[in-house]
Design a protein around this motif. Structure first.
Motif, short mmCIF file in Angstrom:
data_model
loop_
_atom_site.label_atom_id
_atom_site.label_comp_id
_atom_site.label_asym_id
_atom_site.label_seq_id
_atom_site.Cartn_x
_atom_site.Cartn_y
_atom_site.Cartn_z
N PHE A 1 0.84 -1.19 0.00
CA PHE A 1 0.00 0.00 0.00
C PHE A 1 0.88 1.24 0.00
O PHE A 1 2.02 1.21 0.46
CB PHE A 1 -0.97 0.00 1.19
N LYS A 2 0.32 2.31 -0.54
CA LYS A 2 1.04 3.57 -0.65
C LYS A 2 0.56 4.50 0.46
O LYS A 2 -0.64 4.73 0.62
CB LYS A 2 0.80 4.19 -2.03
N ASP A 3 1.49 5.03 1.26
CA ASP A 3 1.10 5.94 2.34
C ASP A 3 0.90 7.36 1.81
O ASP A 3 1.01 7.61 0.59
CB ASP A 3 2.11 5.89 3.50
N SER A 4 0.59 8.30 2.69
CA SER A 4 0.29 9.67 2.27
C SER A 4 1.50 10.40 1.68
O SER A 4 1.35 11.45 1.07
CB SER A 4 -0.28 10.47 3.45
N PHE A 5 2.69 9.85 1.86
CA PHE A 5 3.91 10.43 1.28
C PHE A 5 4.29 9.78 -0.03
O PHE A 5 5.32 10.09 -0.61
CB PHE A 5 5.07 10.31 2.28
N GLY A 6 3.48 8.82 -0.48
CA GLY A 6 3.76 8.12 -1.73
C GLY A 6 4.76 6.99 -1.59
O GLY A 6 5.27 6.48 -2.59
N VAL A 7 5.05 6.58 -0.35
CA VAL A 7 5.98 5.49 -0.09
C VAL A 7 5.20 4.19 0.04
O VAL A 7 4.16 4.14 0.69
CB VAL A 7 6.78 5.75 1.22
N TYR A 8 5.69 3.13 -0.60
CA TYR A 8 5.03 1.83 -0.54
C TYR A 8 5.54 1.02 0.64
O TYR A 8 6.73 1.03 0.96
CB TYR A 8 5.28 1.04 -1.83
N TRP A 9 4.60 0.32 1.28
CA TRP A 9 4.90 -0.54 2.41
C TRP A 9 4.25 -1.90 2.17
O TRP A 9 3.23 -1.99 1.51
CB TRP A 9 4.35 0.07 3.70
N LEU A 10 4.84 -2.90 2.76
CA LEU A 10 4.30 -4.26 2.67
C LEU A 10 3.56 -4.58 3.96
O LEU A 10 4.05 -4.29 5.05
CB LEU A 10 5.44 -5.25 2.46
N ARG A 11 2.39 -5.18 3.83
CA ARG A 11 1.62 -5.64 4.98
C ARG A 11 1.11 -7.04 4.73
O ARG A 11 1.08 -7.51 3.61
CB ARG A 11 0.40 -4.74 5.21
N SER A 12 0.67 -7.68 5.78
CA SER A 12 0.04 -8.99 5.67
C SER A 12 -1.40 -8.87 6.13
O SER A 12 -1.68 -8.90 7.33
CB SER A 12 0.78 -10.03 6.53
N ALA A 13 -2.32 -8.75 5.20
CA ALA A 13 -3.73 -8.65 5.54
C ALA A 13 -4.21 -9.94 6.21
O ALA A 13 -5.07 -9.90 7.10
CB ALA A 13 -4.56 -8.36 4.29
N ILE A 14 -3.67 -11.06 5.80
CA ILE A 14 -4.03 -12.34 6.42
C ILE A 14 -3.66 -12.32 7.90
O ILE A 14 -4.45 -12.69 8.76
CB ILE A 14 -3.36 -13.52 5.68
#
Length: 127
Positions: free
Chosen positions: A87-100
């Protein structure tokens, strides 16, 4: 409008198409884009492909490789070493998450009773 995608290789996309339709019906404007990537090309292509979208769901077999594709991580992801959502944060930086992981954590926390860690095992499958 939410512009999102799924990075996949050889999987059924019907659930993502249904999710997109449901979100639109609920007033959450979105556009879904399936992006097929060969497993051997993921590390070379994921970063550039990701820039086209606000969020990206990551299908198997890319959940561990998705971790390797990122240069920086939140502390929790350093422990899991796997993820299913960029997902892209408000600064335009992408982060990885685990929705599961976050979904299972919410379910278990919502039980409102302690989990017996000394007794029988809880085995969770997500794939």
């Amino acid at each position: 409008m939410l512009n999102w995608a799924t990075f996949y290789y050889d999987c059924d996309l019907k659930r993502y198409e249904l999710l997109s339709d449901f979100l639109n019906e609920q007033g959450i404007s979105n556009q879904f884009h399936p992006v097929e990537i060969k497993p051997t090309d993921f590390l070379d292509n994921a970063d550039e492909e990701m820039k086209r979208f606000d969020q990206v769901r990551v299908e198997s077999p890319f959940r561990h490789t998705s971790f390797l594709a990122m240069k920086k991580h939140e502390a929790e992801m350093l422990v899991l070493r796997s993820g299913d959502t960029y997902f892209k944060d408000s600064f335009g930086v992408y982060w990885l998450r685990s929705a599961i992981y976050y979904g299972m954590e919410a379910i278990l926390n919502g039980l409102n009773r302690p989990i017996d860690t000394e007794g029988a095992a809880l085995i969770v499958g997500a794939g």
